[in-house]
Design a protein around this motif. Sequence first.
Motif, PDB file in Angstrom:
ATOM      1  N   MET A  88       0.851  -1.193   0.000  1.00  0.00           N
ATOM      2  CA  MET A  88       0.000   0.000   0.000  1.00  0.00           C
ATOM      3  C   MET A  88       0.883   1.237   0.000  1.00  0.00           C
ATOM      4  SD  MET A  88      -3.154  -0.340  -0.004  1.00  0.00           S
ATOM      5  CE  MET A  88      -3.844  -1.885  -0.542  1.00  0.00           C
ATOM      6  N   THR A  89       0.730   2.066  -1.001  1.00  0.00           N
ATOM      7  CA  THR A  89       1.487   3.319  -1.047  1.00  0.00           C
ATOM      8  C   THR A  89       0.799   4.326  -1.961  1.00  0.00           C
ATOM      9  OG1 THR A  89       3.494   4.332  -1.997  1.00  0.00           O
ATOM     10  CG2 THR A  89       3.009   2.081  -2.676  1.00  0.00           C
ATOM     11  N   PRO A  90       0.790   5.597  -1.537  1.00  0.00           N
ATOM     12  CA  PRO A  90       0.177   6.608  -2.418  1.00  0.00           C
ATOM     13  C   PRO A  90       0.929   6.755  -3.731  1.00  0.00           C
ATOM     14  CG  PRO A  90       1.066   7.632  -0.403  1.00  0.00           C
ATOM     15  CD  PRO A  90       1.245   6.152  -0.259  1.00  0.00           C
ATOM     16  N   ARG A  91       2.125   6.180  -3.829  1.00  0.00           N
ATOM     17  CA  ARG A  91       2.899   6.222  -5.071  1.00  0.00           C
ATOM     18  C   ARG A  91       2.515   5.087  -6.015  1.00  0.00           C
ATOM     19  NH1 ARG A  91       8.094   8.170  -5.584  1.00  0.00           N
ATOM     20  NH2 ARG A  91       8.919   6.090  -5.925  1.00  0.00           N
ATOM     21  N   GLY A  92       1.573   4.249  -5.582  1.00  0.00           N
ATOM     22  CA  GLY A  92       1.213   3.086  -6.390  1.00  0.00           C
ATOM     23  C   GLY A  92       0.184   3.375  -7.452  1.00  0.00           C
ATOM     24  N   ARG A  93      -0.160   2.327  -8.186  1.00  0.00           N
ATOM     25  CA  ARG A  93      -1.192   2.434  -9.220  1.00  0.00           C
ATOM     26  C   ARG A  93      -2.568   2.445  -8.536  1.00  0.00           C
ATOM     27  NH1 ARG A  93      -2.206  -0.594 -14.706  1.00  0.00           N
ATOM     28  NH2 ARG A  93      -0.037  -0.111 -15.013  1.00  0.00           N
ATOM     29  N   PRO A  94      -3.426   3.384  -8.902  1.00  0.00           N
ATOM     30  CA  PRO A  94      -4.733   3.445  -8.242  1.00  0.00           C
ATOM     31  C   PRO A  94      -5.516   2.132  -8.390  1.00  0.00           C
ATOM     32  CG  PRO A  94      -4.349   5.432  -9.526  1.00  0.00           C
ATOM     33  CD  PRO A  94      -3.242   4.461  -9.875  1.00  0.00           C
ATOM     34  N   LEU A  95      -6.094   1.680  -7.295  1.00  0.00           N
ATOM     35  CA  LEU A  95      -6.879   0.442  -7.285  1.00  0.00           C
ATOM     36  C   LEU A  95      -8.131   0.614  -8.142  1.00  0.00           C
ATOM     37  CD1 LEU A  95      -7.075  -2.388  -6.023  1.00  0.00           C
ATOM     38  CD2 LEU A  95      -8.398  -1.367  -4.161  1.00  0.00           C
ATOM     39  N   THR A  96      -8.439  -0.392  -8.929  1.00  0.00           N
ATOM     40  CA  THR A  96      -9.648  -0.359  -9.766  1.00  0.00           C
ATOM     41  C   THR A  96     -10.488  -1.607  -9.508  1.00  0.00           C
ATOM     42  OG1 THR A  96      -8.569  -1.585 -11.539  1.00  0.00           O
ATOM     43  CG2 THR A  96      -8.449   0.837 -11.652  1.00  0.00           C
ATOM     44  N   GLN A  97     -11.746  -1.524  -9.898  1.00  0.00           N
ATOM     45  CA  GLN A  97     -12.641  -2.673  -9.772  1.00  0.00           C
ATOM     46  C   GLN A  97     -12.120  -3.845 -10.600  1.00  0.00           C
ATOM     47  OE1 GLN A  97     -14.931  -2.918  -7.591  1.00  0.00           O
ATOM     48  NE2 GLN A  97     -15.979  -4.780  -8.212  1.00  0.00           N
ATOM     49  N   GLU A  98     -11.510  -3.529 -11.713  1.00  0.00           N
ATOM     50  CA  GLU A  98     -10.949  -4.574 -12.584  1.00  0.00           C
ATOM     51  C   GLU A  98      -9.853  -5.355 -11.846  1.00  0.00           C
ATOM     52  OE1 GLU A  98      -9.074  -2.925 -16.017  1.00  0.00           O
ATOM     53  OE2 GLU A  98      -8.979  -4.855 -17.055  1.00  0.00           O
ATOM     54  N   VAL A 100      -9.485  -5.486  -8.560  1.00  0.00           N
ATOM     55  CA  VAL A 100     -10.151  -6.150  -7.444  1.00  0.00           C
ATOM     56  C   VAL A 100     -10.751  -7.473  -7.912  1.00  0.00           C
ATOM     57  CG1 VAL A 100     -12.212  -6.026  -5.980  1.00  0.00           C
ATOM     58  CG2 VAL A 100     -10.632  -4.080  -6.082  1.00  0.00           C
ATOM     59  N   ARG A 101     -11.425  -7.444  -9.053  1.00  0.00           N
ATOM     60  CA  ARG A 101     -12.068  -8.641  -9.583  1.00  0.00           C
ATOM     61  C   ARG A 101     -11.036  -9.738  -9.882  1.00  0.00           C
ATOM     62  NH1 ARG A 101     -16.944 -10.300 -10.849  1.00  0.00           N
ATOM     63  NH2 ARG A 101     -18.117  -8.429 -10.427  1.00  0.00           N
ATOM     64  N   ALA A 102      -9.921  -9.324 -10.448  1.00  0.00           N
ATOM     65  CA  ALA A 102      -8.864 -10.300 -10.753  1.00  0.00           C
ATOM     66  C   ALA A 102      -8.289 -10.891  -9.466  1.00  0.00           C
ATOM     67  CB  ALA A 102      -7.760  -9.640 -11.581  1.00  0.00           C
ATOM     68  N   LEU A 103      -8.079 -10.054  -8.466  1.00  0.00           N
ATOM     69  CA  LEU A 103      -7.547 -10.550  -7.190  1.00  0.00           C
ATOM     70  C   LEU A 103      -8.535 -11.512  -6.534  1.00  0.00           C
ATOM     71  CD1 LEU A 103      -6.042  -7.271  -5.672  1.00  0.00           C
ATOM     72  CD2 LEU A 103      -4.752  -9.302  -6.379  1.00  0.00           C
ATOM     73  N   ALA A 104      -9.819 -11.148  -6.553  1.00  0.00           N
ATOM     74  CA  ALA A 104     -10.841 -11.970  -5.904  1.00  0.00           C
ATOM     75  C   ALA A 104     -10.949 -13.341  -6.568  1.00  0.00           C
ATOM     76  CB  ALA A 104     -12.192 -11.258  -5.924  1.00  0.00           C
ATOM     77  N   ALA A 105     -10.581 -13.429  -7.830  1.00  0.00           N
ATOM     78  CA  ALA A 105     -10.657 -14.704  -8.554  1.00  0.00           C
ATOM     79  C   ALA A 105      -9.436 -15.583  -8.274  1.00  0.00           C
ATOM     80  CB  ALA A 105     -10.777 -14.433 -10.054  1.00  0.00           C
ATOM     81  N   GLY A 106      -8.446 -15.024  -7.577  1.00  0.00           N
ATOM     82  CA  GLY A 106      -7.204 -15.757  -7.316  1.00  0.00           C
ATOM     83  C   GLY A 106      -7.193 -16.407  -5.937  1.00  0.00           C
ATOM     84  N   PRO A 107      -6.009 -16.921  -5.535  1.00  0.00           N
ATOM     85  CA  PRO A 107      -5.900 -17.680  -4.290  1.00  0.00           C
ATOM     86  C   PRO A 107      -5.911 -16.815  -3.033  1.00  0.00           C
ATOM     87  CG  PRO A 107      -3.753 -17.474  -5.332  1.00  0.00           C
ATOM     88  CD  PRO A 107      -4.746 -16.861  -6.282  1.00  0.00           C
ATOM     89  N   GLY A 108      -5.706 -15.512  -3.205  1.00  0.00           N
ATOM     90  CA  GLY A 108      -5.644 -14.626  -2.041  1.00  0.00           C
ATOM     91  C   GLY A 108      -4.695 -13.486  -2.333  1.00  0.00           C
ATOM     92  N   CYS A 153     -12.604  -7.096  -2.389  1.00  0.00           N
ATOM     93  CA  CYS A 153     -12.416  -8.469  -2.898  1.00  0.00           C
ATOM     94  C   CYS A 153     -13.425  -9.436  -2.283  1.00  0.00           C
ATOM     95  CB  CYS A 153     -11.007  -8.982  -2.574  1.00  0.00           C
ATOM     96  SG  CYS A 153      -9.689  -8.209  -3.514  1.00  0.00           S
ATOM     97  N   ILE A 154     -13.581  -9.351  -0.966  1.00  0.00           N
ATOM     98  CA  ILE A 154     -14.379 -10.351  -0.246  1.00  0.00           C
ATOM     99  C   ILE A 154     -15.826 -10.372  -0.719  1.00  0.00           C
ATOM    100  CG2 ILE A 154     -15.335 -10.930   2.040  1.00  0.00           C
ATOM    101  CD1 ILE A 154     -12.554  -9.742   3.091  1.00  0.00           C
ATOM    102  N   ARG A 155     -16.397  -9.197  -0.971  1.00  0.00           N
ATOM    103  CA  ARG A 155     -17.812  -9.179  -1.371  1.00  0.00           C
ATOM    104  C   ARG A 155     -18.036  -9.846  -2.721  1.00  0.00           C
ATOM    105  NH1 ARG A 155     -18.998  -4.978  -4.696  1.00  0.00           N
ATOM    106  NH2 ARG A 155     -21.116  -4.645  -3.959  1.00  0.00           N
TER     107      ARG A 155
END
Length: 246
Positions: A88-98, A100-108, A153-155
């Motif tokens: 987590m860093t403000p210098r990172g790439r902004p989080l998107t629903q896309e 999130v969806r990819a992460l939620a489909a993975g192992p964790g 992710c969880i929802r």
Amino acid sequence: MTFAATVLTLYPEMFPGPLGISLAGRALAEARWSLDAVQIRDFATDRHRSVDDTPAGGGSGMVMRADVLARAVDAARERQPAAPLIAMTPRGRPLTQERVRALAAGPGVTILCGRFEAMDERLFEARDIEQVSIGDYVLSGGEIGALVLLDACIRLLPGVMGAASSGDDESFETGLLEYPHYTRPVEWEGRTIPEVLRSGDHAAVDAWRLSRAEADTRLRRPDLWERHEGARVRSPSGARREKKDR
Ligand code: SAH
């Protein structure tokens, strides 16, 4: 399959926090996801268990040490090699629903939470870590960012949300903001629910919803609209006229 979340933090007591109640809390109890909050300080090796030091070049605040963070990250990766590693860093790439969806489909996911002024940049050079921001503002630590990412992710995990379909046409899923919603009473403070929503004409309802989603996105989020259209943003005056016509 259980979505396994590992959070590397100086404040493990912040977890599960708000994710222990409601939808996410129930899903945690049902083992649809798991949570391991790991104390970064446990990876410090000196007598004082220090995790930070003064910034090279001077300036305010403290910087989290690369060696300590790398040990925490390496231990997490060893335990869960398939999980993406996110800092987590403000210098990172902004989080998107896309994303999130990819992460939620993975192992964790394994999430590294910063504190103080920053994390030593060499950590990101030496390890394969995805840097993610939750928005263009500064938090006091990465923990709330981690909670945001995990909640999103969880929802989406199977069986977590009530209706299987809810989520599909929500804001961002279609590249548009979602249309507005109404419920009873039909009249409130002199305002009525738009006629079309009470008509029972499903095709008309769908058409109304799509046109509101488009108009609101164009007006409120020209950045999303531009991406959605793959075209140039309409002039602000054009967008305003469109709204009045509605
Ligand atoms: N000096 C830094 C901010 C440090 S805030 C800067 O200006 O970039 C301390 C920690 O909070 C960060 O290391 C990060 O882990 C977390 N944090 C702050 N804002 C964040 C954001 N918008 N998204 C994700 N994490 C954030």
